[in-house]
Write a protein that holds these residues in place. Structure first.
Motif, mmCIF file in Angstrom:
data_model
loop_
_atom_site.group_PDB
_atom_site.id
_atom_site.type_symbol
_atom_site.label_atom_id
_atom_site.label_comp_id
_atom_site.label_asym_id
_atom_site.label_seq_id
_atom_site.Cartn_x
_atom_site.Cartn_y
_atom_site.Cartn_z
ATOM 1 N N ALA A 1 33.372 -0.589 -45.783
ATOM 2 C CA ALA A 1 33.811 -0.714 -44.354
ATOM 3 C C ALA A 1 32.529 -1.084 -43.597
ATOM 4 N N LEU A 2 31.498 -0.300 -43.768
ATOM 5 C CA LEU A 2 30.443 -0.628 -42.857
ATOM 6 C C LEU A 2 29.788 -1.955 -43.212
ATOM 7 N N LEU A 3 29.762 -2.329 -44.422
ATOM 8 C CA LEU A 3 29.211 -3.798 -44.799
ATOM 9 C C LEU A 3 30.048 -4.675 -44.115
ATOM 10 N N VAL A 4 31.390 -4.491 -44.052
ATOM 11 C CA VAL A 4 32.227 -5.577 -43.179
ATOM 12 C C VAL A 4 31.944 -5.699 -42.098
ATOM 13 N N ALA A 5 31.741 -4.698 -41.306
ATOM 14 C CA ALA A 5 31.498 -4.399 -40.041
ATOM 15 C C ALA A 5 30.361 -5.054 -39.480
ATOM 16 N N ILE A 6 29.226 -4.670 -40.262
ATOM 17 C CA ILE A 6 27.921 -5.365 -39.849
ATOM 18 C C ILE A 6 27.907 -6.905 -39.962
ATOM 19 N N PHE A 7 28.556 -7.372 -41.166
ATOM 20 C CA PHE A 7 28.823 -9.001 -41.246
ATOM 21 C C PHE A 7 29.673 -9.241 -40.099
ATOM 22 N N GLY A 8 30.648 -8.700 -39.821
ATOM 23 C CA GLY A 8 31.461 -9.305 -38.710
ATOM 24 C C GLY A 8 30.916 -9.251 -37.434
ATOM 25 N N THR A 9 30.063 -8.111 -37.041
ATOM 26 C CA THR A 9 29.385 -7.999 -35.801
ATOM 27 C C THR A 9 28.279 -9.247 -35.559
ATOM 28 N N VAL A 10 27.382 -9.239 -36.435
ATOM 29 C CA VAL A 10 26.319 -10.124 -36.541
ATOM 30 C C VAL A 10 26.885 -11.602 -36.456
ATOM 31 N N CYS A 11 27.740 -12.093 -36.937
ATOM 32 C CA CYS A 11 28.410 -13.458 -37.107
ATOM 33 C C CYS A 11 29.168 -13.390 -35.720
ATOM 34 N N LEU B 1 26.303 -14.205 -33.239
ATOM 35 C CA LEU B 1 25.762 -15.602 -33.425
ATOM 36 C C LEU B 1 26.740 -16.805 -32.833
ATOM 37 N N ILE B 2 27.919 -16.451 -32.957
ATOM 38 C CA ILE B 2 29.053 -17.519 -32.929
ATOM 39 C C ILE B 2 29.188 -17.518 -31.386
ATOM 40 N N GLY B 3 29.493 -16.294 -30.677
ATOM 41 C CA GLY B 3 29.912 -16.252 -29.422
ATOM 42 C C GLY B 3 28.891 -16.000 -28.205
ATOM 43 N N ARG B 4 27.674 -15.958 -28.516
ATOM 44 C CA ARG B 4 26.365 -15.269 -27.534
ATOM 45 C C ARG B 4 26.393 -16.343 -26.256
ATOM 46 N N ALA B 5 26.823 -17.762 -26.595
ATOM 47 C CA ALA B 5 26.595 -18.672 -25.556
ATOM 48 C C ALA B 5 27.601 -18.341 -24.501
ATOM 49 N N PHE C 1 36.840 -17.194 -36.379
ATOM 50 C CA PHE C 1 36.081 -16.164 -37.319
ATOM 51 C C PHE C 1 36.554 -14.847 -37.087
ATOM 52 N N THR C 2 37.159 -14.396 -35.866
ATOM 53 C CA THR C 2 37.782 -13.063 -35.679
ATOM 54 C C THR C 2 39.083 -13.077 -36.170
ATOM 55 N N ALA C 3 39.902 -14.283 -36.166
ATOM 56 C CA ALA C 3 41.349 -14.297 -36.444
ATOM 57 C C ALA C 3 41.210 -14.014 -38.183
ATOM 58 N N PHE C 4 40.325 -14.815 -39.041
ATOM 59 C CA PHE C 4 40.031 -14.713 -40.334
ATOM 60 C C PHE C 4 39.606 -13.357 -40.695
ATOM 61 N N LEU C 5 38.772 -12.714 -39.860
ATOM 62 C CA LEU C 5 38.262 -11.155 -40.280
ATOM 63 C C LEU C 5 39.262 -10.140 -40.053
ATOM 64 N N ASP D 1 35.558 -7.071 -31.809
ATOM 65 C CA ASP D 1 37.245 -7.537 -31.177
ATOM 66 C C ASP D 1 36.689 -7.545 -29.879
ATOM 67 N N LEU D 2 35.704 -6.906 -29.201
ATOM 68 C CA LEU D 2 35.599 -7.151 -27.713
ATOM 69 C C LEU D 2 34.479 -8.187 -27.450
ATOM 70 N N TYR D 3 34.106 -8.928 -28.206
ATOM 71 C CA TYR D 3 32.924 -9.753 -27.935
ATOM 72 C C TYR D 3 33.090 -10.705 -26.807
ATOM 73 N N ARG D 4 34.377 -11.423 -26.791
ATOM 74 C CA ARG D 4 34.718 -12.224 -25.672
ATOM 75 C C ARG D 4 35.013 -11.410 -24.180
ATOM 76 N N ASP D 5 35.306 -10.277 -24.259
ATOM 77 C CA ASP D 5 35.244 -9.638 -23.094
ATOM 78 C C ASP D 5 33.970 -8.848 -22.748
#
Length: 699
Positions: free
Chosen positions: A311-321, A324-328, A394-398, A443-447
């Motif tokens: 679960a931790l590996l999945v979360a790290i992968f999801g958070t980093v991606c 990188l995708i949404g920081r703009a 990405f988030t919908a797939f994840l 999950d909350l990155y956009r907010d």
């Protein structure tokens, strides 16, 4: 924090002493972490108020849990309560979480947030609390803020406990279904009903108290920022200094709302996520050994808690991606609020100036201007759409993959018969909870991106307001008090230092009537602003009449959207003048028709003509009875006969007042004793000097 530190250190010493003496057999990490709690309480004394409040709650929770655990270990609690009481491992959570809170409090963005949030939790303002049966209590706002925060955190603790109980129930319930144990089925259904009802009650009151806290916070913060913005002309100082805080209306109205809502929402969401993470990590860690899984000849169950690490590996992968995708989106959201506010302001400008636009047939120009501003909104929105689409892919797939991933991990053990359906669903649920808690940033990155832009805008606005508030007085540095108005060696400049107007030696005595003339754009109004003390740029000496009541009427007077009586007497408090006085003043300026509309609320600057507005402003001056009255083309929209009547009325109502007028009409000379004229010198600076009145007979 000091009492908590002392209590923690004493508790740690007592537990350690009990272990040495054989009174308890608690592991060393229990009293070790309690010592850490005491040290943390001491270290957090200099942290921000909001951080101290959260750490204080967590450490108090730790001490309470430790007391219950000691009572449990001593056999002082009923055995039936054991499943619901703290365990040796579970009491680690509060201290670990407190350490995390203290650690992240040193991040720049968290400091930025706490600088905005702390004043509410520190204020000594007294607010009111309405209770059932009409009871109203007066209580300090910061006490109530802390109480509401602690109650919300406590509700979240109870919610996580209820979720853990439901997860354990999941195992028993589905096992009963698999075994067709009808009696157990109905027993577990009653158990679910009770726990679910408690959870619903907690959820309802969490929502209610969250909304209540948000509105109290927003109300206090709005009042504070509005006061800082308006105090001592701060709003005008910010404009003069070219403040980077654009659209203050939007920042106070919209950003404060978003800040209060999102700060509380995110604090509680992250708190609940960490609680869930810890609680379900313990469950998932223990369940991992029950599920055999072989990958490339490696038995994963031999890895302690391998489901937790998955679960931790999945979360790290999801958070980093996700980052990188949404920081703009952070910068895009910042600009989106600015462009939206600019467009709304342009629309308001059209509404306020509709008559002039119609007379000039400027609809096409306004339409083009609005289209240009809206084009910024559209372009920004398409940028927002582009990055939101990428992030949503990405988030919908994840999220979809996360639903099925635990079953893929657990299926071999289930199909081999090693575990039952109940254990499968419980473990899948625990895995989902751990994964959901770890993926909260994703999950909350956009907010969070929008929230960061809100924090940046509010920080910029507050910093600009504080700089304006801390700046020297808006008057030119050489201002002092005396018996009359005297300008000596005065040079008024633009903010960039370019000279505009100079007054080497001008004196105006009490009771005089002086007309100031000069070409348009020569700096007459700027000279008035300098005398009024709202223009800080320049040098020289301005001597102002000590103790005198000074009033300045501009060419375009201001009227708030309010009942006419309030617009007329602005900024005096309601009730300062009787209706008879208001009616007399309106009649004196030839506005008797407005007497019957004193209680009518309307946008008077849009309803009244320019001449009527100037007459209404003159009635305001008659009521205020200032000692010194400065008129900056305050009768320019009135015909000459009406202007003459107004000046006669001023003399009747204010016989001892000093009148200083700016005007271009030659007829104004009939109502003044002397004239000051602005003439351009060789350097291109307009210089004020005494000049003869125009040779017109007095009337």
């Amino acid at each position: 924090m000091l009492p908590i530190a002392v209590a923690a250190l004493l508790a740690a010493a007592a537990v350690a002493l009990g272990r040495v003496s054989g009174w308890n057999d608690l592991p060393a990490y229990v009293y070790g972490l309690t010592f850490v709690a005491g040290g943390l309480a001491l270290a957090a004394r200099n942290a921000s108020t909001l951080i101290r409040a959260m750490i204080g709650f967590l450490l108090t929770w730790h001490l309470a849990a430790l007391a219950v655990l000691l009572a449990k270990e001593a056999g002082l609690t009923p055995e039936a309560l054991d499943p619901y009481l703290p365990t040796r491992a579970s009491i680690l959570l509060s201290v670990i979480f407190a350490l995390i809170v203290f650690g992240v409090s040193h991040l720049a963005v968290i400091r930025q947030i706490t600088r905005l949030a702390d004043p509410y939790f520190e204020t000594r303002d007294v607010g009111t609390l309405t209770l059932p049966f009409g009871l109203v209590l007066r209580v300090r706002e910061n006490w109530l803020a802390h109480l509401l925060l602690f109650v919300l955190l406590a509700i979240n603790v109870a919610q996580v406990l209820a979720t853990v109980l439901l997860n354990q129930w999941n195992n028993r319930f589905y096992t009963a279904l698999q075994e067709r144990a009808e009696a157990t089925f109905w027993i577990e259904l009653r158990y679910f009903t009770i726990v679910a009802f408690i959870w619903i009650v907690l959820a309802v009151y969490e929502l209610y108290l969250t909304q209540y806290t948000q509105m109290r916070w927003r109300r206090w913060m709005t009042a504070r920022l509005t006061a800082n913005w308006l105090e001592n002309g701060g709003h005008y100082r910010m404009r003069l200094r070219g403040s980077s805080a654009d659209n203050p209306d939007q920042r106070i109205a919209e950003d404060v709302r978003l800040f209060a809502e999102r700060t509380l929402q995110f604090a509680i969401r992250f708190f609940a996520a960490v609680l869930s993470l810890y609680a379900f990590v313990l469950i998932l860690w223990g369940l991992s050994a029950s599920f055999k899984y072989n990958v490339a000849g490696i038995d994963l169950e031999s890895i302690p808690g391998y489901l937790v690490w998955a679960a931790l590996l999945v979360a790290i992968f999801g958070t980093v991606c996700a980052h990188l995708i949404g920081r703009a989106l952070i910068g895009i959201n910042f600009l989106r609020q600015r462009y939206e506010a600019d467009f709304r302001y342009s629309l308001v400008r059209v509404r306020e100036n509709d008559e002039q636009i119609a007379l000039l047939k400027g609809e096409r120009a306004e339409s083009e201007g609005l289209a240009r501003r809206f084009a910024n909104v559209v372009a920004n929105w398409f940028d927002y759409m582009k990055y939101t689409k990428r992030l949503t892919w990405f988030t919908a797939f994840l999220n979809q993959a996360s639903m099925i991933f635990p079953f893929i991990m657990l299926a071999p053990a289930y199909f081999s018969g090693a575990v039952q359906l109940g254990a499968l669903t419980q473990t899948a649920g625990a895995f989902g909870r751990v994964e959901q808690s770890l993926l909260i940033f994703t999950d909350l990155y956009r907010d969070l991106a929008e929230y960061k832009s809100v924090v940046d805008r509010l920080s910029t606005f507050e910093a600009s307001a504080e700089r304006a508030k801390a700046a020297p007085d808006m008057a030119i540095a050489g201002a002092k008090w005396g018996e009359s108005l005297a300008l000596s060696g005065l040079s008024v400049t633009l903010p960039d230092g370019q000279p505009v107007v100079a007054a080497p030696d001008i004196t105006v005595g009490r009771g005089e009537s002086v007309l100031v003339t000069g070409p348009s754009g020569s700096g007459k109004s700027t000279l008035f602003r300098a005398i009024a003390g709202i223009w800080p740029h320049g040098s020289g000496q301005i001597t102002l009449p000590a103790g005198a009541d000074v009033m300045l009427l501009p060419q375009r007077p201001y009227f708030p959207v309010a009942p006419l009586r309030d617009a007329l007497t602005y900024p005096a408090e309601r009730g300062a003048y009787s209706d008879a006085e208001l009616g007399k003043a309106l009649a004196a300026v030839n506005l008797p028709a407005l007497v019957d509309r004193l209680d009518e609320e309307a946008p008077w600057q849009m309803i009244l003509s320019g001449g009527e507005q100037q007459r209404l402003a003159m009635a305001r001056a008659l009521l205020a009875r200032p000692d010194w009255l400065f008129l900056d083309e305050a009768t320019a929209a009135i015909d000459e006969a009406g202007e003459a009547n107004l000046y006669r009325t001023i003399r009747e109502w204010l016989p001892d007042a000093t009148i200083v007028s700016i005007g271009h009409r030659s007829t104004l000379a009939n109502f003044h004793d002397r004239r000051v004229h602005l003439v351009k010198d060789e350097a291109g600076v307009h210089v004020a000097a005494d000049a003869p009145l125009l040779p017109l007979a007095r009337t």
